[in-house]
Motif scaffolding. Structure first.
Motif, PDB file in Angstrom:
ATOM      1  N   LEU A   1     -19.522  -4.090  -2.544  1.00 37.15           N
ATOM      2  CA  LEU A   1     -20.481  -3.976  -1.449  1.00 37.15           C
ATOM      3  C   LEU A   1     -21.206  -5.300  -1.292  1.00 37.15           C
ATOM      4  N   GLN A   2     -21.073  -5.894  -0.117  1.00 32.93           N
ATOM      5  CA  GLN A   2     -21.784  -7.129   0.194  1.00 32.93           C
ATOM      6  C   GLN A   2     -22.950  -6.772   1.114  1.00 32.93           C
ATOM      7  N   VAL A   3     -24.170  -6.861   0.582  1.00 33.08           N
ATOM      8  CA  VAL A   3     -25.379  -6.527   1.330  1.00 33.08           C
ATOM      9  C   VAL A   3     -25.882  -7.770   2.060  1.00 33.08           C
ATOM     10  N   LEU A   4     -26.164  -7.629   3.360  1.00 33.91           N
ATOM     11  CA  LEU A   4     -26.662  -8.729   4.169  1.00 33.91           C
ATOM     12  C   LEU A   4     -28.162  -8.532   4.386  1.00 33.91           C
ATOM     13  N   PRO A   5     -28.996  -9.286   3.694  1.00 36.12           N
ATOM     14  CA  PRO A   5     -30.445  -9.110   3.807  1.00 36.12           C
ATOM     15  C   PRO A   5     -30.936  -9.367   5.232  1.00 36.12           C
ATOM     16  N   GLY A   6     -31.668  -8.413   5.775  1.00 38.48           N
ATOM     17  CA  GLY A   6     -32.262  -8.567   7.097  1.00 38.48           C
ATOM     18  C   GLY A   6     -31.317  -8.358   8.256  1.00 38.48           C
ATOM     19  N   ALA A   7     -30.059  -8.034   8.002  1.00 38.36           N
ATOM     20  CA  ALA A   7     -29.091  -7.871   9.093  1.00 38.36           C
ATOM     21  C   ALA A   7     -29.186  -6.472   9.695  1.00 38.36           C
TER      22      ALA A   7
ATOM     23  N   GLY B   1     -25.713  -4.492   6.561  1.00 34.82           N
ATOM     24  CA  GLY B   1     -27.044  -5.069   6.618  1.00 34.82           C
ATOM     25  C   GLY B   1     -28.082  -4.091   6.122  1.00 34.82           C
ATOM     26  N   ASP B   2     -29.065  -4.600   5.345  1.00 39.13           N
ATOM     27  CA  ASP B   2     -30.074  -3.678   4.819  1.00 39.13           C
ATOM     28  C   ASP B   2     -31.176  -3.360   5.834  1.00 39.13           C
ATOM     29  N   ALA B   3     -31.064  -3.938   7.047  1.00 37.45           N
ATOM     30  CA  ALA B   3     -32.000  -3.594   8.127  1.00 37.45           C
ATOM     31  C   ALA B   3     -31.312  -2.761   9.210  1.00 37.45           C
TER      32      ALA B   3
ATOM     33  N   HIS C   1     -27.654  -3.593  12.780  1.00 35.11           N
ATOM     34  CA  HIS C   1     -26.332  -2.985  12.963  1.00 35.11           C
ATOM     35  C   HIS C   1     -25.392  -3.861  13.792  1.00 35.11           C
ATOM     36  N   ARG C   2     -25.940  -4.638  14.699  1.00 35.96           N
ATOM     37  CA  ARG C   2     -25.120  -5.396  15.642  1.00 35.96           C
ATOM     38  C   ARG C   2     -24.417  -6.565  14.952  1.00 35.96           C
ATOM     39  N   LEU C   3     -23.098  -6.600  15.062  1.00 40.56           N
ATOM     40  CA  LEU C   3     -22.322  -7.687  14.464  1.00 40.56           C
ATOM     41  C   LEU C   3     -22.769  -9.058  14.970  1.00 40.56           C
ATOM     42  N   SER C   4     -23.168  -9.118  16.217  1.00 41.19           N
ATOM     43  CA  SER C   4     -23.508 -10.397  16.829  1.00 41.19           C
ATOM     44  C   SER C   4     -24.712 -11.063  16.169  1.00 41.19           C
ATOM     45  N   GLU C   5     -25.489 -10.309  15.390  1.00 40.51           N
ATOM     46  CA  GLU C   5     -26.688 -10.856  14.766  1.00 40.51           C
ATOM     47  C   GLU C   5     -26.528 -11.124  13.271  1.00 40.51           C
ATOM     48  N   TRP C   6     -25.343 -10.859  12.745  1.00 41.85           N
ATOM     49  CA  TRP C   6     -25.182 -10.954  11.298  1.00 41.85           C
ATOM     50  C   TRP C   6     -25.190 -12.389  10.781  1.00 41.85           C
ATOM     51  N   GLU C   7     -24.548 -13.284  11.487  1.00 41.69           N
ATOM     52  CA  GLU C   7     -24.483 -14.666  11.004  1.00 41.69           C
ATOM     53  C   GLU C   7     -25.875 -15.288  10.963  1.00 41.69           C
ATOM     54  N   LYS C   8     -26.714 -14.954  11.917  1.00 37.84           N
ATOM     55  CA  LYS C   8     -28.080 -15.475  11.924  1.00 37.84           C
ATOM     56  C   LYS C   8     -28.870 -14.932  10.744  1.00 37.84           C
ATOM     57  N   ALA C   9     -28.656 -13.657  10.419  1.00 37.73           N
ATOM     58  CA  ALA C   9     -29.396 -13.048   9.314  1.00 37.73           C
ATOM     59  C   ALA C   9     -28.840 -13.460   7.953  1.00 37.73           C
TER      60      ALA C   9
ATOM     61  N   VAL D   1     -26.675   2.925  11.232  1.00 33.66           N
ATOM     62  CA  VAL D   1     -25.947   3.521  10.109  1.00 33.66           C
ATOM     63  C   VAL D   1     -26.673   3.088   8.834  1.00 33.66           C
ATOM     64  N   PRO D   2     -27.427   3.975   8.204  1.00 31.51           N
ATOM     65  CA  PRO D   2     -28.212   3.582   7.032  1.00 31.51           C
ATOM     66  C   PRO D   2     -27.334   3.000   5.925  1.00 31.51           C
ATOM     67  N   ILE D   3     -27.811   1.928   5.309  1.00 30.29           N
ATOM     68  CA  ILE D   3     -27.040   1.292   4.241  1.00 30.29           C
ATOM     69  C   ILE D   3     -26.836   2.222   3.055  1.00 30.29           C
TER      70      ILE D   3
END
Length: 288
Positions: A247-253, A220-222, A255-263, A226-228
């Motif tokens: 590298l698959q960048v997740l905009p706005g995601a 995640g780029d947020a 560090h927490r895995l639990s928040e990645w699908e929402k982002a 751990v800095p992207i």
């Protein structure tokens, strides 16, 4: 009529169970440091052999668990994705700091890989099609394990979710050695020549060379933990050495895995498509 309904219900339950994977909990894959090393395994229905994923949880090398589904570091989303795609997957526990210092955790990951390769057939798995999954500290461990010059632990693919790949890069951000690394390495916060050398030695970016397995980095780029930039740098180093790395960048995601699908809705399908291309090249993969 009641007997017929009962029979139909039983037939339905049998049919459902026939399509469900078999789950085995707390299988011992080794012993070290006075502890039993345990893993869980999910086995798909069907004949197989199926591709394999070995899952390594995060938690700053000092916490976490193979069965942790919920919460920020919960890896349950991997379980569902791999089960639906008919992978044999193993989720492992490893020795944690500060009770067990470096390199105990890495040794356990390598032990698990070798155990899985030796026992793959018993769980319908293909020992020649293995991917490592790791998040955060677990991502550090799988990225480093994949660089070991030893065919007994060689795998075909690595998926690092916000992995720590350069401990030296973090020093200015942390103001020295982080608390988690102090516990892992038994070092003080102050950076000494000895501790700097150790941090460099355990950083995956410093072990990149030609001939490594394919890597996928998902970050995640947020991410404030751990800095992207670490994944950008690690990808560049791998590609410079002729190693495949996406590298698959997740905009706005974060560090927490639990928040990645929402982002980043749909990101799971993207990393699973990449995994299928690596471990199921004979099956055309849909591009999500």
């Amino acid at each position: 009529m009641k007997a017929l309904l009962t029979l139909l219900c039983l037939s339905f339950l049998v049919a459902v169970r026939a399509t469900e994977p078999t789950f085995h909990r707390d299988i011992e894959y080794g012993q070290a440091g006075g502890e039993k090393l345990l893993l869980d395994v999910s086995v798909p229905t069907g004949e197989g052999p199926f591709p394999i994923a070995i899952l390594v949880h995060g938690g700053g090398w000092g916490s976490g668990d193979k069965a942790l589904v919920d919460g920020g570091a919960g890896i349950g989303i991997w379980f569902n994705a791999l089960t639906d795609a008919k992978y044999t997957w193993f989720s492992i526990n490893y020795r944690l700091a500060p009770k067990h210092r470096w390199p105990a955790c890495l040794e356990d990951v390598l032990t698990a890989i070798r155990w899985v390769k030796a026992n793959a057939a018993a769980y319908k798995g293909d020992p020649n099609r293995i991917a490592l999954f790791g998040h955060s500290a677990g991502g550090h461990l799988v990225c480093l394990a994949a660089t070991v010059v030893d065919d007994s632990a060689r795998v075909q693919a690595v998926v690092g979710f916000a992995p720590v790949t350069n401990h030296e890069q973090e020093l200015p951000i942390r103001g020295g050695v982080s608390t988690a690394l102090q516990n892992l390495l038994n070092r003080q916060k102050e950076v000494t020549p000895e501790s700097l050398g150790l941090l460099r030695a355990i950083s995956p970016i410093n072990h990149v060379r030609p001939g490594l397995p394919a890597f996928l980095l998902v970050h995640g780029d947020a991410d404030k933990t751990v800095p992207i930039q670490q994944s950008y740098d690690f990808q560049a180093k791998l590609q410079a050495n002729g190693v495949e790395c996406e590298l698959q960048v997740l905009p706005g995601a974060p560090h927490r895995l639990s928040e990645w699908e929402k982002a980043a809705p749909g990101y799971t399908a993207r990393y699973m498509a990449w995994l299928d291309r690596q471990l199921r090249p004979e099956v055309p993969a849909n591009q999500p």
